[in-house]
Design a protein around this motif. Structure first.
Motif, short mmCIF file in Angstrom:
data_model
loop_
_atom_site.label_atom_id
_atom_site.label_comp_id
_atom_site.label_asym_id
_atom_site.label_seq_id
_atom_site.Cartn_x
_atom_site.Cartn_y
_atom_site.Cartn_z
N LEU A 111 -80.75 -93.04 -16.35
CA LEU A 111 -80.21 -91.92 -17.11
C LEU A 111 -80.99 -91.70 -18.40
CD1 LEU A 111 -76.41 -92.58 -16.54
CD2 LEU A 111 -77.69 -90.58 -15.75
N LEU A 112 -81.34 -92.78 -19.08
CA LEU A 112 -82.11 -92.64 -20.31
C LEU A 112 -83.49 -92.06 -20.02
CD1 LEU A 112 -81.15 -95.92 -22.21
CD2 LEU A 112 -80.25 -93.61 -22.55
N ASP A 113 -84.09 -92.45 -18.91
CA ASP A 113 -85.38 -91.89 -18.52
C ASP A 113 -85.29 -90.39 -18.28
OD1 ASP A 113 -86.74 -94.24 -18.76
OD2 ASP A 113 -86.68 -94.76 -16.63
N ARG A 114 -84.13 -89.93 -17.87
CA ARG A 114 -83.93 -88.49 -17.62
C ARG A 114 -83.59 -87.72 -18.89
NH1 ARG A 114 -81.08 -87.55 -11.73
NH2 ARG A 114 -82.49 -88.88 -10.53
N ARG A 115 -83.64 -88.39 -20.00
CA ARG A 115 -83.45 -87.77 -21.32
C ARG A 115 -82.10 -87.07 -21.44
NH1 ARG A 115 -87.43 -88.25 -24.48
NH2 ARG A 115 -86.73 -86.60 -25.88
N ILE A 116 -81.06 -87.78 -21.02
CA ILE A 116 -79.72 -87.27 -21.28
C ILE A 116 -79.49 -87.20 -22.78
CG2 ILE A 116 -78.71 -88.08 -19.11
CD1 ILE A 116 -77.70 -90.53 -20.73
N ASP A 117 -78.53 -86.38 -23.19
CA ASP A 117 -78.22 -86.25 -24.62
C ASP A 117 -77.31 -87.36 -25.11
OD1 ASP A 117 -79.70 -83.91 -24.76
OD2 ASP A 117 -77.99 -82.65 -24.27
N GLY A 118 -76.51 -87.94 -24.23
CA GLY A 118 -75.59 -88.99 -24.64
C GLY A 118 -75.08 -89.73 -23.42
N LEU A 119 -74.48 -90.90 -23.65
CA LEU A 119 -74.11 -91.79 -22.56
C LEU A 119 -72.68 -92.28 -22.74
CD1 LEU A 119 -75.16 -93.38 -20.07
CD2 LEU A 119 -75.92 -95.16 -21.66
N LEU A 120 -71.87 -92.10 -21.69
CA LEU A 120 -70.53 -92.66 -21.60
C LEU A 120 -70.57 -93.82 -20.61
CD1 LEU A 120 -68.09 -89.60 -21.29
CD2 LEU A 120 -68.10 -91.29 -23.11
N VAL A 121 -70.01 -94.96 -21.00
CA VAL A 121 -70.07 -96.13 -20.12
C VAL A 121 -68.75 -96.88 -20.13
CG1 VAL A 121 -71.35 -98.23 -19.54
CG2 VAL A 121 -72.51 -96.40 -20.77
N SER A 122 -68.33 -97.29 -18.93
CA SER A 122 -67.26 -98.28 -18.79
C SER A 122 -67.93 -99.55 -18.27
CB SER A 122 -66.18 -97.80 -17.82
OG SER A 122 -65.15 -98.76 -17.71
N PRO A 123 -68.31 -100.47 -19.16
CA PRO A 123 -69.18 -101.58 -18.76
C PRO A 123 -68.57 -102.47 -17.67
CG PRO A 123 -69.05 -101.40 -21.15
CD PRO A 123 -67.99 -100.51 -20.59
N ALA A 124 -69.34 -102.70 -16.62
CA ALA A 124 -68.91 -103.62 -15.57
C ALA A 124 -69.07 -105.06 -16.03
CB ALA A 124 -69.71 -103.37 -14.30
N ASP A 125 -69.98 -105.29 -16.96
CA ASP A 125 -70.26 -106.66 -17.41
C ASP A 125 -70.80 -106.59 -18.83
OD1 ASP A 125 -71.70 -109.22 -17.84
OD2 ASP A 125 -71.26 -109.55 -15.72
N GLY A 126 -70.31 -107.47 -19.68
CA GLY A 126 -70.74 -107.47 -21.08
C GLY A 126 -72.12 -108.04 -21.31
N GLN A 127 -72.71 -108.70 -20.30
CA GLN A 127 -74.03 -109.30 -20.47
C GLN A 127 -75.13 -108.31 -20.10
OE1 GLN A 127 -74.12 -112.38 -21.88
NE2 GLN A 127 -71.89 -112.08 -21.93
N SER A 128 -75.02 -107.11 -20.64
CA SER A 128 -75.93 -106.04 -20.24
C SER A 128 -77.05 -105.86 -21.26
CB SER A 128 -75.16 -104.73 -20.10
OG SER A 128 -76.05 -103.64 -19.95
N LEU A 129 -78.26 -106.16 -20.86
CA LEU A 129 -79.41 -105.96 -21.74
C LEU A 129 -79.66 -104.48 -21.95
CD1 LEU A 129 -81.65 -107.38 -23.31
CD2 LEU A 129 -83.05 -107.32 -21.24
N ALA A 130 -79.49 -103.67 -20.90
CA ALA A 130 -79.76 -102.24 -21.02
C ALA A 130 -78.81 -101.58 -22.02
CB ALA A 130 -79.63 -101.57 -19.66
N LEU A 131 -77.54 -101.96 -22.01
CA LEU A 131 -76.60 -101.36 -22.94
C LEU A 131 -76.84 -101.83 -24.37
CD1 LEU A 131 -73.27 -101.32 -20.88
CD2 LEU A 131 -74.73 -99.39 -21.53
N ARG A 132 -77.27 -103.06 -24.52
CA ARG A 132 -77.61 -103.54 -25.87
C ARG A 132 -78.83 -102.80 -26.40
NH1 ARG A 132 -74.50 -107.90 -27.18
NH2 ARG A 132 -73.30 -108.74 -25.44
N GLU A 133 -79.78 -102.54 -25.53
CA GLU A 133 -80.94 -101.75 -25.93
C GLU A 133 -80.52 -100.34 -26.34
OE1 GLU A 133 -83.37 -101.72 -22.50
OE2 GLU A 133 -83.73 -103.87 -22.52
#
Length: 335
Positions: A111-133
Motif C-alpha cells: 500500500l505504501l508503494d502505491r502512494r496511498i494518502d493514509g493508512l488504517l490498520v487493525s494490527p494482527a501482530d504487534g511485532q510488525s517491522l513494517a508498521l513501526r517503519e
C-alpha cells in the motif's frame, strides 16, 4: 534537531536509503532497515508530517489492513470505512492479513508503494517491522480496534472491559461458577485486554480461573472447536464458556453439537463481538457488541484529518452486553 542526513550518517547508509526505509519500500535488506530504524530512534528523528500532508500529488486513496476479512466484525468495519471514505471523496484499498504477521507487513508495504494518502490498520501482530517503519516515516496512520504498544499512533477503539465485567456478573447471577475463556492470539492487544478483564471480574466474585479453563485460540473457528473439545474432556468441564470473538464461539457451538451437548442446557456460551447471525442461532447467543459502524466512521475522520494537515487524537467508544438465551436467561434477565 536531527535531520535525515544525520540519520543516514549514523546508520552508515545513503539519504536515499533512509528515505526508502521511512517510506516503507520493500527493496531494502532487513539488516539495513533495522539499522536505519535504530538510528531514527536514537537520534529522535521525526519527519515533517505537515509537509507530507500538504503535498500536491495526493491520490485521494486510503489503505485499510484488517486482521481477517472472514470475520464478520472486520467485514462490517471495512464496509463502514468505505462508506465514510467515499463520503469524503476518498477511495479505499483493502488488504487482508488473515491474522498473519508476514501477510500484514506485505500489505502495508504494498500500500505504501502505491502512494496511498493514509493508512488504517487493525494490527494482527504487534511485532510488525513494517508498521513501526510507517509510524516513524510520517505517513498519516490510525489504528482501529487493535493497537501496538509503544507506537505514537492515534487509536480508535471500543473499550470492552466494562462489558466483560457485566457479562461475568450476568453469568454469576444465573448461577454459573465454573467459567472458562477462549483467548485470541497471544500478540493481540484486544484479546489480552478481554482476558485481563475476565480474570479481574471473576476475582471480584470470588471465582477462580484455573489454567485448564483458559483455552488458547486464534480468533478463528477451528480453534473454537479444538478448545471446546479440550474443555469437555476435563473431569469437571466448565458450566459457561466465554469466547473472545464471534468465530470461535461458532466453533464452540459446532463442537458441542458433535459431542451431543446442548446450549444452554449442558453448558452456557457467550461471545465478544456480536454479529447478525447470533440472532438466528439456536439458541440466540448472548454477546458483547461493539459500535462497529461508528468505529469505522470515526477512524476515517481521524485519518483524513491527518492527511489534510489537521491534528487527530485517539477515540474510545463503549461496548455493551446483549443478553439473549445462550446462558440460561429467561424473560426477566434478557434485555
Amino acid at each position: 534537531m536531527a535531520g535525515i542526513k544525520d540519520v543516514a550518517a549514523h546508520a552508515g547508509v545513503s539519504v536515499a536509503t533512509v528515505s526508502r526505509v521511512l517510506n516503507g519500500h520493500s527493496g531494502v535488506r532487513d539488516e539495513t532497515r533495522t539499522r536505519v530504524l535504530e538510528a531514527v530512534a536514537e537520534l529522535r528523528y521525526r519527519p515533517n508530517t505537515l509537509a507530507r500532508s500538504l503535498r500536491t500529488d495526493q491520490t485521494r486513496t486510503l489503505g485499510l489492513v484488517i486482521s481477517d476479512v472472514l470475520n464478520p466484525f472486520f467485514t462490517e468495519l471495512a464496509r463502514a470505512v468505505e462508506d465514510a471514505a467515499r463520503s469524503r471523496g476518498y477511495s479505499v484499498i483493502i488488504g487482508n492479513a488473515d491474522e498473519q504477521l508476514t501477510l500484514q507487513d506485505h500489505h502495508v508495504r504494498t500500500l505504501l508503494d502505491r502512494r496511498i494518502d493514509g493508512l488504517l490498520v487493525s494490527p494482527a501482530d504487534g511485532q510488525s517491522l513494517a508498521l513501526r517503519e510507517a509510524a516513524v516515516s510520517g505517513i498519516p496512520m490510525v489504528f482501529v480496534d487493535r493497537w501496538i504498544e509503544g507506537l505514537d499512533v492515534p487509536l480508535v477503539r471500543a473499550d470492552g472491559r466494562s462489558a466483560v465485567r457485566s457479562l461475568v456478573a450476568h453469568l454469576y447471577a444465573l448461577g454459573h461458577r465454573r467459567l472458562a475463556i477462549i483467548t485470541g492470539p497471544v500478540a493481540s492487544t484486544t484479546s489480552n485486554e478481554r482476558v485481563h478483564a475476565f480474570r479481574s471480574a471473576l476475582r471480584e466474585h470470588g471465582l477462580p480461573l484455573p489454567a485448564a479453563y483458559i483455552g488458547q485460540g486464534d480468533f478463528q473457528t477451528a480453534s473454537g472447536r479444538r478448545v471446546a473439545g479440550d474443555f469437555f474432556a476435563l473431569p469437571e468441564p466448565p458450566d459457561a464458556v466465554f469466547a473472545t470473538d464471534n468465530l470461535m464461539a461458532l466453533g464452540v457451538m459446532e463442537q458441542l453439537r458433535m459431542l451431543g451437548l446442548r446450549v444452554p442446557d449442558d453448558v452456557s456460551l457467550a461471545a465478544f463481538d456480536d454479529i447478525p447471525w447470533f440472532l438466528h442461532t439456536d439458541p440466540p447467543i448472548t454477546a458483547i457488541a461493539q459500535p462497529t459502524q461508528e468505529l469505522g466512521h470515526r477512524a476515517v475522520a481521524a485519518l483524513t484529518d491527518l492527511v489534510e494537515g489537521r491534528s487527530a487524537g485517539s477515540v474510545t467508544l463503549s461496548a455493551h452486553l446483549i443478553a439473549r438465551r445462550s446462558c440460561g436467561e429467561d424473560e426477566r434477565t434478557r434485555r
